[in-house]
Write an enzyme that holds these catalytic residues in place. Sequence first.
Site, PDB file in Angstrom:
ATOM      1  N   LYS A  13      33.107  53.114  48.868  1.00 29.90           N
ATOM      2  CA  LYS A  13      33.913  53.788  49.900  1.00 29.90           C
ATOM      3  C   LYS A  13      35.267  54.234  49.335  1.00 29.90           C
ATOM      4  CE  LYS A  13      34.008  50.318  52.832  1.00 29.90           C
ATOM      5  NZ  LYS A  13      33.235  49.287  52.088  1.00 29.90           N
ATOM      6  N   ARG A  88      35.543  47.664  61.333  1.00 32.56           N
ATOM      7  CA  ARG A  88      34.545  46.759  60.769  1.00 32.56           C
ATOM      8  C   ARG A  88      33.836  45.962  61.853  1.00 32.56           C
ATOM      9  NH1 ARG A  88      37.110  46.264  55.247  1.00 32.56           N
ATOM     10  NH2 ARG A  88      35.737  45.033  53.934  1.00 32.56           N
ATOM     11  N   ARG A 127      29.873  42.860  36.881  1.00 29.86           N
ATOM     12  CA  ARG A 127      31.246  43.346  36.694  1.00 29.86           C
ATOM     13  C   ARG A 127      32.231  42.172  36.641  1.00 29.86           C
ATOM     14  NH1 ARG A 127      35.325  43.762  39.751  1.00 29.86           N
ATOM     15  NH2 ARG A 127      34.208  43.611  41.725  1.00 29.86           N
ATOM     16  N   ARG A 139      40.506  39.413  41.701  1.00 34.81           N
ATOM     17  CA  ARG A 139      41.033  39.198  43.042  1.00 34.81           C
ATOM     18  C   ARG A 139      40.559  37.848  43.554  1.00 34.81           C
ATOM     19  NH1 ARG A 139      39.358  44.388  46.466  1.00 34.81           N
ATOM     20  NH2 ARG A 139      38.479  42.742  47.731  1.00 34.81           N
ATOM     21  N   ARG A 150      30.982  38.209  52.217  1.00 36.98           N
ATOM     22  CA  ARG A 150      31.449  39.523  52.672  1.00 36.98           C
ATOM     23  C   ARG A 150      30.262  40.407  53.065  1.00 36.98           C
ATOM     24  NH1 ARG A 150      34.749  42.232  48.458  1.00 36.98           N
ATOM     25  NH2 ARG A 150      35.786  43.305  50.150  1.00 36.98           N
TER      26      ARG A 150
HETATM   27  P1  AMP Z   1      38.201  45.666  51.527  1.00 37.61           P
HETATM   28  O1  AMP Z   1      39.186  45.944  50.448  1.00 37.61           O
HETATM   29  O2  AMP Z   1      38.061  46.798  52.503  1.00 37.61           O
HETATM   30  O3  AMP Z   1      36.883  45.225  51.000  1.00 37.61           O
HETATM   31  O4  AMP Z   1      38.770  44.444  52.386  1.00 37.61           O
HETATM   32  C1  AMP Z   1      39.088  43.215  51.778  1.00 37.61           C
HETATM   33  C2  AMP Z   1      39.197  42.155  52.853  1.00 37.61           C
HETATM   34  O5  AMP Z   1      40.219  42.503  53.783  1.00 37.61           O
HETATM   35  C3  AMP Z   1      37.950  41.978  53.681  1.00 37.61           C
HETATM   36  O6  AMP Z   1      37.003  41.127  53.066  1.00 37.61           O
HETATM   37  C4  AMP Z   1      38.539  41.364  54.950  1.00 37.61           C
HETATM   38  O7  AMP Z   1      38.864  40.000  54.758  1.00 37.61           O
HETATM   39  C5  AMP Z   1      39.846  42.119  55.090  1.00 37.61           C
HETATM   40  N1  AMP Z   1      39.671  43.352  55.895  1.00 37.61           N
HETATM   41  C6  AMP Z   1      39.845  44.622  55.472  1.00 37.61           C
HETATM   42  N2  AMP Z   1      39.625  45.481  56.473  1.00 37.61           N
HETATM   43  C7  AMP Z   1      39.310  44.737  57.559  1.00 37.61           C
HETATM   44  C8  AMP Z   1      38.963  45.058  58.898  1.00 37.61           C
HETATM   45  N3  AMP Z   1      38.882  46.328  59.321  1.00 37.61           N
HETATM   46  N4  AMP Z   1      38.688  44.024  59.746  1.00 37.61           N
HETATM   47  C9  AMP Z   1      38.776  42.752  59.334  1.00 37.61           C
HETATM   48  N5  AMP Z   1      39.071  42.390  58.086  1.00 37.61           N
HETATM   49  C10 AMP Z   1      39.351  43.364  57.191  1.00 37.61           C
END
Ligand code: AMP
Length: 249
Positions: A13, A88, A127, A139, A150
């Site tokens: 994404k 989400r 990776r 991270r 996740r």
């Molecule tokens: P991402 O970088 O989009 O994969 O997000 C990393 C982490 O941030 C996710 O695993 C969640 O813990 C949190 N996160 C990001 N976006 C959301 C969202 N829209 N709703 C809830 N948690 C989020």
Amino acid sequence: MRLILLGPPGAGKGTQAQHVVAKYGTVQLSTGDMLRAAVRADTPVGRRARDIMARGNLVPDDIVVEIVAQRIEQPDARKGFILDGFPRTVPQAQALDRMLARHGVALDAVIELRVDEDVLVKRIESRIAEMKARGEPLRDDDSPDVLRRRLAAYREQTAPLIAYYRRQGALHSVDGMAPIREVATEIENVLAAGSGKKPVRKSSPVARIGKKSKNSLTAGRRKAGRGGRKAGRGRNGGMRRSDAGNHRR
Ligand code: AMP
């Protein structure tokens, strides 16, 4: 342009959002990046989110909805944005609908990046192993266990959005396992079809999922007067890690 990119972690994404930003000059709003910035800055939101994110769970809806509501008010987002990682959950999608309605605007498209989860897990595991071997920083949520959590969160809480947006007639589905450039072209085709411009390629494998056209989605809600890259940088500084390979995250 107002666009949502849907897909599990590692689907690409962020990478694809950056292509759209480069091509259309819109802003990318990544809730993940915004939350990580809050964690780094040790804000109250960051303190609430830190452990939840490290475990691979979703941050509560009220926190992310508030972050997005504030962000889309900013001048650079007024003309449009790409949401990467938001919504989400169904309540987040409903909150977004209300925000858009308040502004008298509508989504142009929701694009789902379809991926094979098993391939994704193997790709991300290797990776992580490579990064560890090179001594590169990981991270907090870069671990196979957290990744599985996740993915489970995606299946349980985010995947229902596919039906949600299909019902709205907004959903387009793209093969996220294709090479990055091809995925980018398919996304351009979806956007060109929606804007009435000529698609990049005639025979598009993009599956139009919704029954209604994009315009039928937006017609009822769009009002007159519709009118960057997200505030932070990629997780790896500059380009996101996913740009280093084929949809690596
Ligand atoms: P991402 O970088 O989009 O994969 O997000 C990393 C982490 O941030 C996710 O695993 C969640 O813990 C949190 N996160 C990001 N976006 C959301 C969202 N829209 N709703 C809830 N948690 C989020």
